[in-house]
Design an enzyme around this catalytic site. Structure first.
Site, short mmCIF file in Angstrom:
data_model
loop_
_atom_site.label_atom_id
_atom_site.label_comp_id
_atom_site.label_asym_id
_atom_site.label_seq_id
_atom_site.Cartn_x
_atom_site.Cartn_y
_atom_site.Cartn_z
N GLU A 1 2.78 8.31 5.62
CA GLU A 1 3.64 8.25 6.81
C GLU A 1 4.84 9.19 6.66
OE1 GLU A 1 6.39 5.11 7.40
OE2 GLU A 1 5.91 4.84 9.52
N ALA B 1 15.10 -4.39 12.19
CA ALA B 1 14.38 -4.47 10.92
C ALA B 1 13.48 -5.70 10.85
CB ALA B 1 15.38 -4.48 9.76
N ASP B 2 12.18 -5.46 10.81
CA ASP B 2 11.16 -6.49 10.64
C ASP B 2 11.10 -6.75 9.14
OD1 ASP B 2 8.70 -7.76 10.18
OD2 ASP B 2 7.60 -6.52 11.61
N HIS C 1 0.85 -1.19 0.00
CA HIS C 1 0.00 0.00 0.00
C HIS C 1 0.88 1.24 0.00
CE1 HIS C 1 -2.88 -2.86 2.14
NE2 HIS C 1 -3.29 -2.74 0.90
N TRP D 1 0.41 3.00 12.74
CA TRP D 1 0.98 3.37 14.04
C TRP D 1 -0.03 3.24 15.19
CZ3 TRP D 1 5.81 3.72 15.61
CH2 TRP D 1 6.81 3.87 14.63
N ALA E 1 4.00 -7.66 15.15
CA ALA E 1 4.41 -7.90 16.54
C ALA E 1 4.44 -6.56 17.28
CB ALA E 1 5.79 -8.54 16.57
N ARG F 1 30.67 16.29 4.69
CA ARG F 1 30.57 14.90 5.15
C ARG F 1 29.80 14.83 6.45
NH1 ARG F 1 36.91 14.62 3.78
NH2 ARG F 1 36.76 16.25 5.35
N CYS G 1 13.54 2.95 14.89
CA CYS G 1 14.15 1.80 14.20
C CYS G 1 15.05 2.31 13.08
CB CYS G 1 13.08 0.90 13.65
SG CYS G 1 12.24 0.02 14.97
N ASN H 1 10.08 0.68 4.79
CA ASN H 1 11.23 1.53 5.07
C ASN H 1 12.03 1.84 3.80
OD1 ASN H 1 11.51 -0.34 8.10
ND2 ASN H 1 10.79 1.77 7.97
N ARG I 1 18.49 0.17 12.91
CA ARG I 1 19.06 -0.69 13.97
C ARG I 1 18.31 -2.00 14.12
NH1 ARG I 1 15.62 -1.31 18.08
NH2 ARG I 1 13.98 0.23 18.10
N TYR J 1 9.99 10.14 15.49
CA TYR J 1 10.69 10.71 14.32
C TYR J 1 10.40 12.17 14.02
CZ TYR J 1 11.25 5.72 13.58
OH TYR J 1 11.53 4.39 13.76
N1 LIG Z 1 6.91 -5.37 14.69
C1 LIG Z 1 6.89 -4.19 14.06
N2 LIG Z 1 7.18 -4.15 12.74
C2 LIG Z 1 7.17 -2.95 12.08
O1 LIG Z 1 7.45 -2.97 10.86
C3 LIG Z 1 6.87 -1.76 12.79
C4 LIG Z 1 6.57 -1.86 14.16
N3 LIG Z 1 6.59 -3.08 14.77
N4 LIG Z 1 6.26 -0.75 14.88
C5 LIG Z 1 6.27 0.56 14.32
C6 LIG Z 1 6.20 0.62 12.86
C7 LIG Z 1 4.85 0.53 12.23
N5 LIG Z 1 5.17 -0.07 10.94
C8 LIG Z 1 4.30 -0.94 10.33
C9 LIG Z 1 3.21 -1.43 11.03
C10 LIG Z 1 2.31 -2.29 10.42
C11 LIG Z 1 2.52 -2.66 9.10
C12 LIG Z 1 1.51 -3.55 8.44
O2 LIG Z 1 0.69 -4.14 9.11
N6 LIG Z 1 1.51 -3.65 7.13
C13 LIG Z 1 0.54 -4.44 6.39
C14 LIG Z 1 -0.66 -3.59 6.03
C15 LIG Z 1 -0.31 -2.22 5.58
C16 LIG Z 1 -1.44 -1.19 5.49
O3 LIG Z 1 -2.41 -1.21 6.27
O4 LIG Z 1 -1.33 -0.31 4.64
C17 LIG Z 1 1.27 -5.00 5.18
O5 LIG Z 1 0.82 -6.05 4.70
O6 LIG Z 1 2.26 -4.43 4.73
C18 LIG Z 1 3.62 -2.17 8.39
C19 LIG Z 1 4.49 -1.32 9.02
C20 LIG Z 1 6.57 -0.29 10.83
N7 LIG Z 1 6.89 -0.49 12.20
O1 LIG Z 2 10.06 1.48 10.66
C1 LIG Z 2 10.12 0.46 11.34
C2 LIG Z 2 9.70 0.43 12.65
C3 LIG Z 2 9.79 -0.73 13.35
N1 LIG Z 2 10.28 -1.85 12.77
C4 LIG Z 2 10.31 -3.09 13.57
C5 LIG Z 2 11.62 -3.67 13.96
C6 LIG Z 2 11.24 -4.50 15.18
O2 LIG Z 2 10.65 -5.72 14.73
C7 LIG Z 2 10.19 -3.65 15.86
C8 LIG Z 2 10.76 -2.75 16.93
O3 LIG Z 2 11.12 -3.49 18.07
P1 LIG Z 2 12.43 -3.12 18.94
O4 LIG Z 2 12.37 -4.10 20.07
O5 LIG Z 2 12.29 -1.71 19.38
O6 LIG Z 2 13.63 -3.35 18.07
O7 LIG Z 2 9.65 -2.87 14.81
C9 LIG Z 2 10.69 -1.84 11.47
O8 LIG Z 2 11.13 -2.86 10.89
N2 LIG Z 2 10.60 -0.67 10.79
#
Ligand SMILES: Nc1nc(=O)c2c([nH]1)NC[C@@H]1CN(c3ccc(C(=O)N[C@@H](CCC(=O)O)C(=O)O)cc3)CN21
Ligand SMILES: O=c1ccn([C@H]2C[C@H](O)[C@@H](COP(=O)(O)O)O2)c(=O)[nH]1
Length: 264
Positions: A58, A168-169, A51, A80, A263, A126, A146, A177, A166, A94
């Site tokens: 964001e 990355a999910d 999406h 969020w 998560a 730099r 993050c 990202n 730092r 941020y």
């Molecule tokens: N565990 C975790 N992973 C993250 O990527 C993450 C966090 N926590 N906490 C803060 C922010 C919030 N961000 C997120 C949170 C949810 C989605 C998510 O659910 N994405 C779905 C639906 C997206 C939509 O509704 O537009 C996806 O399939 O990408 C993605 C990034 C990135 N961050």
């Molecule tokens: O922009 C983002 C924001 C968050 N994340 C992910 C990375 C982790 O899975 C969690 C944050 O948990 P911490 O214990 O604080 O590391 O959210 C991401 O990938 N991108």
């Protein structure tokens, strides 16, 4: 987006099993880098549908200096919501650190405005660094940053940007990202009258959550397609004046969306 699938495969195959803050459990690798030449296309994952709307909204929200989710909710972006308090606040995350970093002696620093000023007036610098990692404010943030630091670089009329993330999910966060910072690179370049160069993504703890493994395998079974192209329809007078409607993405051909739980 082969680079992205390579990171996913690396965590899946070589990741160490780790317990984490959320109690979910991950497979994690430490230290990884991906490079995207932004002239070759816009780095939007094609092996599942993303999406882009949430990603654009964001980034504009960060640039507003906003740290309350209401503005996101009004634009149908809910990513969020899980972290906000009953008033929608996230603390000094941020937006606050980018646009209004408060120093111990009472000054207010707009890191984005200073960055653009340096890109325009001293492009060989730099020291073109923006940090969201403010140790004095971490305790008040809903989530520690993050994507915590980025640096820009100008060479041959092109603006490049490197991000340090730092934590990355890989399945849910990283596609967002990458696209978000690629878009930021385009905005900074447009504002400074430069072309885009490379976006370099550098990750610290890069993890696949244990409840994303099947989704990751499904994605790895798919062939990545050609990259779409970003068009910015207007050049606003300042970095603060972009609207969602200013962006068009062309030729984005993505495979089916893959659902995964986030998560918290
Ligand atoms: N565990 C975790 N992973 C993250 O990527 C993450 C966090 N926590 N906490 C803060 C922010 C919030 N961000 C997120 C949170 C949810 C989605 C998510 O659910 N994405 C779905 C639906 C997206 C939509 O509704 O537009 C996806 O399939 O990408 C993605 C990034 C990135 N961050
Ligand atoms: O922009 C983002 C924001 C968050 N994340 C992910 C990375 C982790 O899975 C969690 C944050 O948990 P911490 O214990 O604080 O590391 O959210 C991401 O990938 N991108």
């Amino acid at each position: 987006m082969r680079q992205y699938l390579d990171l996913m495969a690396r965590a899946l195959n070589d990741g160490a099993e780790q317990m984490d803050r959320t109690g979910t459990g991950t497979r994690s690798v430490f230290g990884h880098q991906m490079r995207f030449d932004l002239r070759e296309g816009f780095p939007l994952v094609t092996t599942k549908k993303l999406h882009l709307r949430s990603i654009i909204v964001e980034l504009l929200w960060f640039l507003r200096g906003d740290t309350n989710v209401q503005w996101l909710r009004d634009r149908k972006c809910s990513i969020w919501d899980e972290w906000a308090d009953e008033n929608g606040d996230l603390g000094p995350v941020y937006g606050k650190q980018w646009r209004d970093w408060e120093t111990a002696d009472g000054r207010h620093i707009d890191q984005i405005a200073e960055l653009l000023d340096t890109i325009r007036t001293n492009p060989g610098s730099r020291r073109m660094v923006v940090s969201a990692w403010n140790p004095g404010d971490l305790h008040a943030m809903a989530l520690a940053p993050c994507h915590c630091l980025f640096q820009t670089h100008v060479a041959n009329g092109r603006l490049s940007l490197q991000l340090y993330q730092r934590s990355a999910d890989i399945f849910l966060g990283v596609p967002f990202n990458i696209a978000s910072y690629a878009l930021l690179t385009h905005l900074l370049a447009q504002q400074a009258g430069l072309d885009v160069g490379d976006f370099i993504w550098t990750g610290g703890d890069c993890h696949l959550y244990s409840n994303h493994l099947d989704q990751a395998r499904e994605q790895l079974s798919r062939e990545p397609g050609p990259l779409p192209r970003l068009e910015i329809l207007r050049k606003p007078a300042s970095i603060d004046a972009y609207d969602y409607e200013d962006f068009a993405i062309h030729d984005y051909v993505a495979q089916a969306h893959i659902k995964a739980p986030v998560a918290v």
